[in-house]
Design an enzyme around this catalytic site. Structure first.
Site, PDB file in Angstrom:
ATOM      1  N   GLU A  53      -4.758  42.934 -30.524  1.00 44.75           N
ATOM      2  CA  GLU A  53      -4.141  42.219 -29.400  1.00 44.75           C
ATOM      3  C   GLU A  53      -2.828  41.558 -29.807  1.00 44.75           C
ATOM      4  OE1 GLU A  53      -4.608  42.197 -26.270  1.00 44.75           O
ATOM      5  OE2 GLU A  53      -6.655  42.876 -25.966  1.00 44.75           O
ATOM      6  N   ASP A  71      -0.101  37.628 -20.948  1.00 44.05           N
ATOM      7  CA  ASP A  71      -1.146  37.448 -21.954  1.00 44.05           C
ATOM      8  C   ASP A  71      -0.586  36.543 -23.049  1.00 44.05           C
ATOM      9  OD1 ASP A  71      -2.721  39.303 -20.563  1.00 44.05           O
ATOM     10  OD2 ASP A  71      -1.872  40.974 -21.681  1.00 44.05           O
TER      11      ASP A  71
END
Length: 148
Positions: A53, A71
């Protein structure tokens, strides 16, 4: 005057620097914060998730133009559902925190929010990177040699 300009540049550079954890440093930190085995998720799976990620980067951000969300942080937690960035339309803020809290070098807030995410029915499958890079794979390499 020159000293003030230099001081300003130094302060600016300090505020934009991010912490990129070393692999074992992050593994030890996540273990200390109670992530190993949380909701049945191994520390190795959390480490794999963070690797793919954010590359273990606390200040990573990724804008999603489709729904105009972003995000944030080491776990790339989304502003549509989990935090408030003040600009995502229709944000829920289920973690009850500012998205900027997810960008801190102290990852306690990010960990608390990630724990909240996995309490939902999707669990760790909420993260696309985990599904694509970690699910049904041997993830032991992410903690190997870390003594955790």
């Amino acid at each position: 005057m020159k000293a003030l300009i230099i001081l300003g540049l130094v302060l600016l550079s300090v505020t934009v620097q991010s912490k990129v954890f070393e692999r074992c440093e992050l593994a030890r930190t996540l273990k200390r914060l109670g992530m190993d085995g949380y909701r049945g998720i191994s520390l190795a799976n959390w480490m794999c998730l963070a690797k793919w990620e954010s590359g273990y980067n606390t200040r990573a951000t990724n804008y999603n133009p489709g729904d105009r969300s972003t995000d944030y942080g080491i776990f790339q937690i989304n502003s549509r559902y989990w935090c408030n960035d003040g600009k995502t339309p229709g944000a829920v803020n289920a973690c009850h925190l500012s998205c900027s809290a997810l960008l801190q070098d102290n990852i306690a807030d990010a960990v608390a929010c990630a724990k909240r995410v996995v309490r939902d029915p999707q669990g760790i499958r909420a993260w696309v990177a985990w599904r694509n890079r970690c699910q049904n794979r041997d993830v032991r390499q992410y903690v190997q040699g870390c003594g955790v």
